[in-house]
Design an enzyme around this catalytic site. Structure first.
Site, PDB file in Angstrom:
ATOM      1  N   HIS A 299       0.970  -1.215   0.246  1.00 52.80           N
ATOM      2  CA  HIS A 299       0.470  -0.103   0.482  1.00 52.80           C
ATOM      3  C   HIS A 299       1.374   1.297  -0.373  1.00 52.80           C
ATOM      4  CE1 HIS A 299      -3.186   2.420   0.500  1.00 52.80           C
ATOM      5  NE2 HIS A 299      -3.674   2.211   1.693  1.00 52.80           N
TER       6      HIS A 299
ATOM      7  N   HIS B 244      -2.720  -2.397  -9.310  1.00 53.12           N
ATOM      8  CA  HIS B 244      -3.304  -1.601  -8.697  1.00 53.12           C
ATOM      9  C   HIS B 244      -4.444  -2.786  -8.180  1.00 53.12           C
ATOM     10  CE1 HIS B 244      -6.319   1.022  -6.890  1.00 53.12           C
ATOM     11  NE2 HIS B 244      -5.022   1.812  -6.538  1.00 53.12           N
TER      12      HIS B 244
ATOM     13  N   ASP C  39       2.040   5.818  -6.481  1.00 47.02           N
ATOM     14  CA  ASP C  39       2.877   5.759  -6.027  1.00 47.02           C
ATOM     15  C   ASP C  39       4.546   6.232  -6.498  1.00 47.02           C
ATOM     16  OD1 ASP C  39       2.527   5.259  -3.176  1.00 47.02           O
ATOM     17  OD2 ASP C  39       1.747   3.539  -2.732  1.00 47.02           O
TER      18      ASP C  39
HETATM   19  C1  LIG Z   1      -1.779   3.655  -2.785  1.00 42.65           C
HETATM   20  C2  LIG Z   1      -1.329   2.229  -2.897  1.00 42.65           C
HETATM   21  O1  LIG Z   1      -1.630   1.154  -2.729  1.00 42.65           O
HETATM   22  S1  LIG Z   1      -0.985   1.985  -4.644  1.00 42.65           S
HETATM   23  C3  LIG Z   1      -0.638   0.071  -4.084  1.00 42.65           C
HETATM   24  C4  LIG Z   1       1.168  -0.043  -4.246  1.00 42.65           C
HETATM   25  N1  LIG Z   1       1.414  -1.099  -3.781  1.00 42.65           N
HETATM   26  C5  LIG Z   1       2.842  -0.966  -4.992  1.00 42.65           C
HETATM   27  O2  LIG Z   1       3.099  -0.206  -5.787  1.00 42.65           O
HETATM   28  C6  LIG Z   1       3.476  -2.422  -4.755  1.00 42.65           C
HETATM   29  C7  LIG Z   1       3.907  -3.412  -5.809  1.00 42.65           C
HETATM   30  N2  LIG Z   1       1.877  -4.069  -6.375  1.00 42.65           N
HETATM   31  C8  LIG Z   1       1.435  -4.747  -6.209  1.00 42.65           C
HETATM   32  O3  LIG Z   1       2.063  -6.029  -5.193  1.00 42.65           O
HETATM   33  C9  LIG Z   1       0.152  -5.317  -6.419  1.00 42.65           C
HETATM   34  O4  LIG Z   1       0.227  -4.812  -7.728  1.00 42.65           O
HETATM   35  C10 LIG Z   1      -0.946  -4.875  -5.410  1.00 42.65           C
HETATM   36  C11 LIG Z   1      -1.381  -5.246  -3.919  1.00 42.65           C
HETATM   37  C12 LIG Z   1      -1.063  -3.415  -5.910  1.00 42.65           C
HETATM   38  C13 LIG Z   1      -2.628  -5.442  -6.328  1.00 42.65           C
HETATM   39  O5  LIG Z   1      -2.629  -6.533  -5.633  1.00 42.65           O
HETATM   40  P1  LIG Z   1      -3.755  -7.401  -5.880  1.00 42.65           P
HETATM   41  O6  LIG Z   1      -4.660  -6.410  -6.257  1.00 42.65           O
HETATM   42  O7  LIG Z   1      -4.375  -8.545  -5.339  1.00 42.65           O
HETATM   43  O8  LIG Z   1      -3.703  -8.396  -8.053  1.00 42.65           O
HETATM   44  P2  LIG Z   1      -2.551  -9.211  -8.032  1.00 42.65           P
HETATM   45  O9  LIG Z   1      -1.393  -9.975  -6.647  1.00 42.65           O
HETATM   46  O10 LIG Z   1      -2.824 -10.886  -7.683  1.00 42.65           O
HETATM   47  O11 LIG Z   1      -1.632  -9.434  -9.094  1.00 42.65           O
HETATM   48  C14 LIG Z   1      -1.731  -9.772 -10.379  1.00 42.65           C
HETATM   49  C15 LIG Z   1      -0.592 -10.479 -11.082  1.00 42.65           C
HETATM   50  O12 LIG Z   1       0.684  -9.405 -11.432  1.00 42.65           O
HETATM   51  C16 LIG Z   1       1.071  -9.785 -10.923  1.00 42.65           C
HETATM   52  N3  LIG Z   1       1.949  -8.689  -9.898  1.00 42.65           N
HETATM   53  C17 LIG Z   1       0.923  -7.714 -10.056  1.00 42.65           C
HETATM   54  N4  LIG Z   1       1.841  -6.495  -8.963  1.00 42.65           N
HETATM   55  C18 LIG Z   1       2.938  -5.921  -9.563  1.00 42.65           C
HETATM   56  C19 LIG Z   1       4.324  -5.720  -9.109  1.00 42.65           C
HETATM   57  N5  LIG Z   1       4.081  -4.628  -8.867  1.00 42.65           N
HETATM   58  N6  LIG Z   1       5.440  -6.238 -10.230  1.00 42.65           N
HETATM   59  C20 LIG Z   1       5.121  -7.950 -10.144  1.00 42.65           C
HETATM   60  N7  LIG Z   1       4.603  -8.724 -10.371  1.00 42.65           N
HETATM   61  C21 LIG Z   1       3.386  -7.841  -9.746  1.00 42.65           C
HETATM   62  C22 LIG Z   1       1.205 -10.987  -9.639  1.00 42.65           C
HETATM   63  O13 LIG Z   1       2.456 -10.902  -9.428  1.00 42.65           O
HETATM   64  C23 LIG Z   1       0.071 -11.240 -10.181  1.00 42.65           C
HETATM   65  O14 LIG Z   1       0.983 -12.303 -10.982  1.00 42.65           O
HETATM   66  P3  LIG Z   1       0.218 -13.282 -10.589  1.00 42.65           P
HETATM   67  O15 LIG Z   1      -1.361 -14.248 -11.611  1.00 42.65           O
HETATM   68  O16 LIG Z   1       1.371 -14.352 -12.340  1.00 42.65           O
HETATM   69  O17 LIG Z   1       0.772 -14.363 -10.225  1.00 42.65           O
HETATM   70  O1  LIG Z   2      -7.076   2.315  -3.400  1.00 42.35           O
HETATM   71  C1  LIG Z   2      -6.028   1.700  -3.227  1.00 42.35           C
HETATM   72  O2  LIG Z   2      -6.188   0.186  -3.233  1.00 42.35           O
HETATM   73  C2  LIG Z   2      -4.953   1.948  -3.487  1.00 42.35           C
HETATM   74  C3  LIG Z   2      -4.164   3.288  -3.732  1.00 42.35           C
HETATM   75  O3  LIG Z   2      -4.178   3.667  -4.718  1.00 42.35           O
HETATM   76  C4  LIG Z   2      -4.529   4.436  -2.294  1.00 42.35           C
HETATM   77  O4  LIG Z   2      -4.965   4.585  -1.330  1.00 42.35           O
HETATM   78  O5  LIG Z   2      -4.821   5.870  -3.097  1.00 42.35           O
END
Ligand SMILES: CC(=O)SCCNC(=O)CCNC(=O)[C@H](O)C(C)(C)COP(=O)(O)OP(=O)(O)OC[C@H]1O[C@@H](n2cnc3c(N)ncnc32)[C@H](O)[C@@H]1OP(=O)(O)O
Ligand SMILES: O=C([O-])CC(=O)C(=O)O
Length: 379
Positions: free
Chosen positions: A225, A265, A316
């Protein structure tokens, strides 16, 4: 009662909200019907906070009164400042320090109570105090851990400019103040993201505003997050210090099974609109400094990940190089996210109290059944 399992509550509707809406396929975000692009271009953070808490944009005189009310709450009680000093001396992690400080703000808030938690006027006052004091606490923490004395807030500066002033003991120029204000606008709310949901769960038990915000800070801190913004900058610096170009570095990271921070996302299937705006800011800052390195690395990574993995940048990704070029220490990027998002957390808490229902989902039990209790000597 459905037995369908929705891991991570993906796509599950749990509340109605008038605060913000995300169209994940179109890459659109609105706060109370106003597009994020319009707000980023035209509104100050204070106007956005007013919009979220009070339902509409303030008139000029309403804004003036609101700004005065916010400014009047900036100062920290001596006890709280002492606590900030203790946490800085202990070299506490900034998000943990912020979580502890926000929790203890209730001790000095006359409205803090566990009795009448849903009193709306008292809750707006509490939200105002928490929102106004977080920048003071964060700036003081950063200075104290560097052996510098805290800088008193100034009444003649807006929320964003005053924070940069307290952080650096120097009034920011217009570009820095406006860029930071815009970043705060962009982070203020985002539907039922994990930290907001955390605040709502806490409020739904009829716990208080300070507890809800404290829960939310703890939730924002994680690397999936809000914690991702600092991780993006750590990655960019690691790339810079390595002998690899950004594409090679990211290829290797993916091959090792690592996630690339700042991509992917739960709701957006396309580029996050906030990442577009922050990307432009990062580029402008690079041009102004005559050093495009951080922006260029970021663009190279974006092109590669989009092409190879079909993943787009989230908020981010470009906030990292934007803050870095503004001279902000990397480990306070996530506390800065909290400093903005507190507006959304508290607004959702106000909505939750207005029409409360305890939030309590279920788990499918997959553990053992029919066990016979063994005597302790037989285990
Ligand atoms: C303000 C915020 O909170 S914005 C989000 C900030 N977080 C990040 O940037 C961390 C990196 N991103 C992630 O870990 C994820 O994209 C999340 C947690 C934001 C969203 O996750 P989810 O909706 O649960 O998607 P999920 O984890 O199921 O990902 C789907 C697929 O994409 C891949 N994937 C998703 N994000 C990434 C990433 N950043 N890098 C590499 N692979 C990724 C996963 O490995 C998965 O692949 P698979 O199906 O082969 O296993
Ligand atoms: O909406 C989300 O899951 C994460 C995000 O981009 C935020 O909190 O700004």
């Amino acid at each position: 009662m459905s037995d369908d399992l929705k891991r991570g509550l993906e796509g599950v509707l749990v509340a109605e909200s008038e605060l913000s809406h995300i169209d994940g396929d179109a890459g659109k975000l609105v706060y109370r019907g106003y597009t994020i692009e319009d707000l980023a271009r035209n509104a100050s953070y204070e106007e956005v906070v007013y919009l979220l808490w009070h339902g509409e944009l303030p008139s000029r005189s309403e804004l003036e009164t609101f700004e005065e009310q916010m400014t009047a709450e900036r100062t920290l009680d001596e006890d709280v400042l002492d606590q900030v000093r203790t946490l800085a001396d202990a070299d506490e992690v900034p998000m943990a320090a912020l979580r502890s400080v926000v929790s203890s703000l209730s001790a000095h808030d006359d409205d803090a109570t566990f009795e009448d938690v849903a009193d709306e006027e008292a809750n707006v006052r509490k939200a105002r105090r928490i929102t106004s004091k977080i920048p003071t606490a964060l700036a003081a923490f950063n200075r104290l851990r560097n052996g510098e004395e805290p800088v008193e807030p100034r009444e003649d500066l807006g929320h964003a400019a005053n924070f940069l002033y307290m952080l650096n003991d120097e009034e920011p120029d217009e570009v820095l103040a406006e860029t930071f204000d815009m970043a705060l606008v962009l982070h203020a709310d985002h539907g039922l993201n994990a930290s907001t949901f955390s605040a709502m769960v806490t409020a739904s038990t009829l716990s208080d505003m300070h507890s809800a915000v404290t829960s939310a800070i703890g939730t924002l801190a994680g690397s999936l997050h809000g914690g991702a913004n600092a991780n993006v900058m750590k990655m960019l610096k690691e790339i810079d210090e390595s002998d690899k170009n950004p594409t090679k570095w990211v290829t290797d990271a993916l091959e090792e099974g690592r996630r690339v921070p700042g991509f992917g996302h739960r709701v957006y299937n396309v580029k996050d609109p906030r990442a577009k705006i922050l990307g432009e800011k990062s580029e402008e800052l690079g041009e102004a400094a005559g050093d495009m390195k951080w922006y260029d690395y970021s663009v190279a990574i974006e092109e590669y990940i989009t092409e190879e993995k079909g993943l787009a940048p989230n908020v981010d990704f470009y906030s990292a190089s934007t803050y870095y070029q503004m001279g902000i220490p990397v480990d306070i990027y996530t506390p800065i996210f909290a400093m903005s998002r507190v507006a959304g957390w508290t607004a959702h808490v106000l909505e939750q109290y207005e029409d409360n229902r305890l939030i309590r989902p279920r788990a499918r039990y997959v553990g053992p059944t029919d066990q016979t209790f063994p005597d302790i000597d037989e285990r």
